[in-house]
Each structure stands twice: as structure tokens, then as C-alpha cells.
Design an enzyme around this catalytic site. Structure first.
Site, mmCIF file in Angstrom:
data_model
loop_
_atom_site.group_PDB
_atom_site.id
_atom_site.type_symbol
_atom_site.label_atom_id
_atom_site.label_comp_id
_atom_site.label_asym_id
_atom_site.label_seq_id
_atom_site.Cartn_x
_atom_site.Cartn_y
_atom_site.Cartn_z
ATOM 1 N N TYR A 88 39.215 37.735 47.471
ATOM 2 C CA TYR A 88 38.645 39.076 47.277
ATOM 3 C C TYR A 88 37.137 39.052 47.527
ATOM 4 C CZ TYR A 88 37.654 43.516 44.860
ATOM 5 O OH TYR A 88 37.235 44.786 44.526
ATOM 6 N N GLN A 105 28.554 37.334 33.192
ATOM 7 C CA GLN A 105 27.784 38.547 32.904
ATOM 8 C C GLN A 105 27.717 39.410 34.161
ATOM 9 O OE1 GLN A 105 23.812 37.274 31.915
ATOM 10 N NE2 GLN A 105 23.546 36.098 33.788
ATOM 11 N N PHE A 147 43.680 46.844 27.611
ATOM 12 C CA PHE A 147 43.388 47.042 26.181
ATOM 13 C C PHE A 147 43.969 48.370 25.680
ATOM 14 C CE2 PHE A 147 39.261 44.228 25.830
ATOM 15 C CZ PHE A 147 40.042 43.090 25.997
HETATM 16 P P1 NAD Z 1 43.557 50.409 43.639
HETATM 17 O O1 NAD Z 1 44.311 49.133 43.712
HETATM 18 O O2 NAD Z 1 44.020 51.452 42.685
HETATM 19 O O3 NAD Z 1 43.482 51.108 45.069
HETATM 20 C C1 NAD Z 1 43.572 50.416 46.290
HETATM 21 C C2 NAD Z 1 44.431 51.247 47.241
HETATM 22 O O4 NAD Z 1 44.475 50.580 48.514
HETATM 23 C C3 NAD Z 1 45.872 51.382 46.762
HETATM 24 O O5 NAD Z 1 46.297 52.706 46.936
HETATM 25 C C4 NAD Z 1 46.645 50.426 47.673
HETATM 26 O O6 NAD Z 1 47.997 50.786 47.840
HETATM 27 C C5 NAD Z 1 45.825 50.536 48.950
HETATM 28 N N1 NAD Z 1 45.973 49.354 49.827
HETATM 29 C C6 NAD Z 1 45.867 48.047 49.486
HETATM 30 N N2 NAD Z 1 46.053 47.271 50.564
HETATM 31 C C7 NAD Z 1 46.242 48.105 51.622
HETATM 32 C C8 NAD Z 1 46.499 47.900 53.008
HETATM 33 N N3 NAD Z 1 46.582 46.671 53.524
HETATM 34 N N4 NAD Z 1 46.674 48.992 53.796
HETATM 35 C C9 NAD Z 1 46.625 50.256 53.275
HETATM 36 N N5 NAD Z 1 46.381 50.501 51.973
HETATM 37 C C10 NAD Z 1 46.204 49.441 51.154
HETATM 38 O O7 NAD Z 1 42.047 50.011 43.354
HETATM 39 P P2 NAD Z 1 40.748 50.917 43.117
HETATM 40 O O8 NAD Z 1 40.160 50.526 41.827
HETATM 41 O O9 NAD Z 1 41.042 52.339 43.394
HETATM 42 O O10 NAD Z 1 39.790 50.338 44.246
HETATM 43 C C11 NAD Z 1 39.532 51.038 45.458
HETATM 44 C C12 NAD Z 1 38.497 50.263 46.260
HETATM 45 O O11 NAD Z 1 37.290 50.134 45.520
HETATM 46 C C13 NAD Z 1 38.936 48.838 46.626
HETATM 47 O O12 NAD Z 1 38.492 48.541 47.924
HETATM 48 C C14 NAD Z 1 38.199 47.983 45.621
HETATM 49 O O13 NAD Z 1 37.946 46.692 46.108
HETATM 50 C C15 NAD Z 1 36.921 48.780 45.424
HETATM 51 N N6 NAD Z 1 36.322 48.478 44.112
HETATM 52 C C16 NAD Z 1 36.837 49.010 42.973
HETATM 53 C C17 NAD Z 1 36.261 48.683 41.750
HETATM 54 C C18 NAD Z 1 36.762 49.264 40.454
HETATM 55 O O14 NAD Z 1 36.249 48.882 39.402
HETATM 56 N N7 NAD Z 1 37.702 50.169 40.424
HETATM 57 C C19 NAD Z 1 35.171 47.804 41.693
HETATM 58 C C20 NAD Z 1 34.698 47.267 42.874
HETATM 59 C C21 NAD Z 1 35.263 47.624 44.088
HETATM 60 N N1 UDP Z 2 39.843 40.460 30.472
HETATM 61 C C1 UDP Z 2 40.266 40.281 29.166
HETATM 62 N N2 UDP Z 2 41.522 40.681 28.831
HETATM 63 C C2 UDP Z 2 42.364 41.294 29.704
HETATM 64 C C3 UDP Z 2 41.921 41.487 31.043
HETATM 65 C C4 UDP Z 2 40.654 41.051 31.382
HETATM 66 O O1 UDP Z 2 39.523 39.750 28.324
HETATM 67 O O2 UDP Z 2 43.483 41.645 29.322
HETATM 68 C C5 UDP Z 2 38.465 40.048 30.822
HETATM 69 C C6 UDP Z 2 38.351 39.218 32.094
HETATM 70 O O3 UDP Z 2 38.505 37.845 31.806
HETATM 71 C C7 UDP Z 2 36.946 39.558 32.552
HETATM 72 C C8 UDP Z 2 36.739 41.000 32.088
HETATM 73 O O4 UDP Z 2 37.732 41.228 31.088
HETATM 74 O O5 UDP Z 2 35.997 38.741 31.901
HETATM 75 C C9 UDP Z 2 36.910 42.023 33.193
HETATM 76 O O6 UDP Z 2 38.145 41.756 33.834
HETATM 77 P P1 UDP Z 2 38.747 42.706 34.957
HETATM 78 O O7 UDP Z 2 39.980 42.032 35.485
HETATM 79 O O8 UDP Z 2 38.872 44.090 34.445
HETATM 80 O O9 UDP Z 2 37.610 42.765 36.094
HETATM 81 P P2 UDP Z 2 36.668 41.665 36.797
HETATM 82 O O10 UDP Z 2 36.871 40.316 36.169
HETATM 83 O O11 UDP Z 2 37.093 41.696 38.215
HETATM 84 O O12 UDP Z 2 35.314 42.187 36.549
#
Ligand code: NAD
Ligand code: UDP
Length: 310
Positions: free
Chosen positions: A143, A273, A189
Site C-alpha cells: 500500500y 504517531q 471499535f
Molecule cells: P474504500 O475501500 O471504502 O474504497 C475504495 C474503493 O475502491 C472501493 O469502492 C473499492 O471497491 C474500489 N476499488 C479497489 N480496487 C479497485 C480496482 N482495482 N478497480 C476499481 N475499483 C477498485 O476506501 P476509502 O477509505 O473510501 O478510500 C478511498 C481512497 O482514499 C483510497 O485510494 C485510499 O487509499 C485513500 N485514502 C483513504 C484514507 C481514509 O482514511 N479513508 C486515508 C488515506 C488514503
Molecule cells: N487498531 C486497533 N484496534 C483495531 C484496529 C486498529 O488498536 O481494532 C490500531 C492500529 O494498530 C493502528 C491504529 O489503530 O495503530 C489505526 O489503525 P487503522 O487500521 O484504522 O489505520 P492505519 O494503521 O492505516 O492508520
């Protein structure tokens, strides 16, 4: 405008579809439904300005559009680690396909990058100028490095071919329409508390994250896409920083019930962090998050209460 959203049936993508349709745009939502759901966009089906296309971004696609938002990629660690090679292909080939299309039809193209490009950061809070501290061969690398490679492609297409890009680095965002089994911490959670199960804190729970409510983030997306000053990368997130124990306690307080906190092993390479420096977004977009964690958590609890009772 005519706007393509890849990953439009996902958590963030479906909220973006709603907002862009509300503004009067035509939206093409492209998704392979790996982590997205038809129910997220069902209310838009039948709207003459909305089209849904089942397609995988790793295969080329052509649409006459003015804007492309590239969101397709699983975002939760269990989902992106389920098939890590596919995750890398989605980031890299998805970026190439979006950029190739943008070049051909002269569309502006937006990349949903991530705070994961900073890895386990040794600069805190993280400004955009920080290059990160990322393991290239670990379980999260499919990722993190996929998203880093996508950023590289965006900036090379911009420099080499003049493609009009916008690159956002999103910090942990939560809210309605996350999957109950998504695996990310906020949904885990809340679902655990609502089902009377113990809340699973990984490690001691002293690691921190900064949580942004989805409406704030999507507002930032649209402001950034339509400004002409900068191409990014730009951090978007809520600078409020919380330990996972604090988050667990907040959820327990808001849901009530009998759940307690239980500890499970910390996954490898889990960042210790994370907090965004959002000065760039404040200066250039006049943007900052409005919804504090407590309020966002209440709204998300209300959503899951209804979703789980269906
Ligand atoms: P999500 O998993 O709900 O949405 C991702 C969407 O992409 C889904 O609808 C999935 O079916 C689609 N998808 C995955 N692989 C695909 C492919 N090969 N072809 C077509 N569609 C595909 O996640 P989200 O939280 O909505 O995230 C959306 C975007 O934002 C992602 O690119 C993610 O990396 C980025 N992002 C999200 C967060 C967050 O906290 N939510 C943080 C950082 C980055
Ligand atoms: N985490 C946790 N319990 C859970 C899921 C996640 O304590 O059931 C922790 C995880 O280890 C991380 C933080 O919560 O430190 C955020 O995790 P998440 O998967 O939401 O996002 P990311 O690690 O990609 O920021």
C-alpha cells in the site's frame, strides 16, 4: 462538468459522488466492488446525471471527462494485505490508466494519496516536505510503496506531458458508510461496542492517529480540485491527535453498555504517531476541519446503529 470517480462506490468515493451530483455535475462512478458496495450509491441510481460502471482500474478505460478523481484502492490494512500484489497493481496501473486518460482528453486528474507515504514518521507533525520513513519490504509496503509510486507517476506525467494534476495526502478519515468489517480502528471499535464485544486495542494503545470526519475531507477534496494555485502534494486531515486508548474510551463513553478494552498484538510496522501539518491547506484553500472527534463519533455511531439493525 463531467466527472469520473474511480472507487466511487467506496466509503469516501460515495460521499464525493453525492456532493458532486448535488452541485449539478455529471458523475461516472467506476468500481470493481472489492471493498465498495452498491448500497453506498443506490440512491443515485436512476438519476440521469449518474452512471455506474463495473470495471477494474488495472485495465484501461476511456471516457470523455473534464475531471478524474482517482480513489480506487482498498484502504484498510486487512483489505489491502488480502492480495498485496493486486494492491500494488491497483495503485500503479490505476494511476497510469488515469493519467493516460487525463493526457488524452485533457482532463484534470486528482490522486487520493495517503499519510502512509510518511511511513512510521520520525518528523512530527508531518509537513508535505518530509520524505518519510517507509519499509519497502514489509506487510504494509504494498500500500505505502504503491501510493508512493503513484505520486511519482503523477509528478512525471505533470513534468513530462503537462498533465494537470492534484495530489492529496489523506490522514485517517472515518464516518458513515465504512464497512462494519472494514478492519479500520474507528469502525472496529464502534461495531464492537454496539455488539457488546470487547474493544480490541492493538499493542498498549499508546500509538496515535489524527481522525478527520468524512464531510470535512470531501469539502477539502473539492476545494483543492477547483483551485488553480498548487498541484500538491497537500495534506488533508484533522490535526487533533489521540492515542488508540483514548479513542477506545471515547467510544465506550458514547455507546455505553458492558464492553471493556482487550489488548491484541501490535501489527508489524504499525506507525507510532501520526498528525498532519495542515498549514498548506489552510493558506491555499482556507480549509480546516470543522467537526471535532466527539461529534463525528456520535454521527458514526448513529449510522452503525441503523446499519447493523438492517
Ligand atoms: P474504500 O475501500 O471504502 O474504497 C475504495 C474503493 O475502491 C472501493 O469502492 C473499492 O471497491 C474500489 N476499488 C479497489 N480496487 C479497485 C480496482 N482495482 N478497480 C476499481 N475499483 C477498485 O476506501 P476509502 O477509505 O473510501 O478510500 C478511498 C481512497 O482514499 C483510497 O485510494 C485510499 O487509499 C485513500 N485514502 C483513504 C484514507 C481514509 O482514511 N479513508 C486515508 C488515506 C488514503
Ligand atoms: N487498531 C486497533 N484496534 C483495531 C484496529 C486498529 O488498536 O481494532 C490500531 C492500529 O494498530 C493502528 C491504529 O489503530 O495503530 C489505526 O489503525 P487503522 O487500521 O484504522 O489505520 P492505519 O494503521 O492505516 O492508520
Amino acid at each position: 462538468m463531467r466527472i469520473l470517480i474511480t472507487g466511487g462506490a467506496g466509503f469516501l468515493g460515495s460521499h464525493l459522488c453525492d456532493r458532486l451530483i448535488e452541485q449539478g455535475n455529471e458523475v461516472i462512478c467506476l468500481d470493481n466492488f472489492f471493498t465498495g458496495r452498491k448500497s453506498n450509491i443506490q440512491h443515485l441510481v436512476g438519476n440521469p446525471r449518474f452512471e455506474l460502471v463495473r470495471h477494474d482500474v488495472i485495465d484501461p478505460f476511456k471516457f470523455e471527462v473534464d475531471r478524474i478523481y482517482n480513489l480506487a484502492c482498498p484502504a484498510s490494512p486487512p483489505h489491502y494485505q488480502y492480495n498485496p500484489i493486486k494492491t500494488m497493481k491497483t495503485s500503479v496501473l490505476g494511476a497510469i490508466n488515469c493519467l493516460g486518460l487525463a493526457k488524452r482528453v485533457k482532463a484534470r486528474v486528482f490522486q487520493a494519496s495517503t499519510s502512509e507515504v510518511y511511513g512510521d514518521p520520525d518528523v512530527h507533525p508531518q509537513p508535505e516536505g518530509y520524505w518519510g520513513h517507509v519499509n519497502p519490504i514489509g506487510l504494509r509496503s504494498c500500500y505505502d510503496e504503491g501510493k508512493r509510486a503513484a505520486e511519482t507517476l503523477f509528478f512525471d506525467y505533470h513534468r513530462e506531458n503537462g498533465v494537470d494534476i492534484r495530489v492529496i495526502r489523506i490522514f485517517n478519515t472515518y464516518g458513515p458508510r465504512m464497512l462494519p468489517d472494514d478492519g479500520r480502528v474507528v469502525s472496529n471499535f464502534i461495531v464492537q461496542a454496539l455488539q457488546g464485544q470487547d474493544l480490541t486495542v492493538y499493542g498498549e494503545g499508546s500509538q496515535t492517529r489524527s481522525f478527520c470526519y468524512v464531510d470535512d475531507l470531501v469539502d477539502g477534496f473539492m476545494r483543492f480540485m477547483e483551485q488553480e494555485k498548487i498541484v500538491g502534494p497537500m495534506n488533508l486531515g484533522n490535526p487533533g491527535e489521540f492515542t488508540m486508548l483514548q479513542l477506545a474510551e471515547l467510544v465506550l463513553k458514547k455507546v455505553g453498555g458492558k464492553s471493556k478494552i482487550t489488548h491484541l498484538p501490535l501489527p508489524s510496522d504499525d506507525p507510532k504517531q501520526r498528525r498532519p501539518d495542515i498549514s498548506l491547506a489552510k493558506e491555499n484553500l482556507g480549509w480546516e476541519p470543522k467537526i471535532p472527534l466527539e461529534q463525528g463519533i456520535e454521527r458514526t455511531i448513529a449510522y452503525f446503529k441503523t446499519a447493523l439493525s438492517k
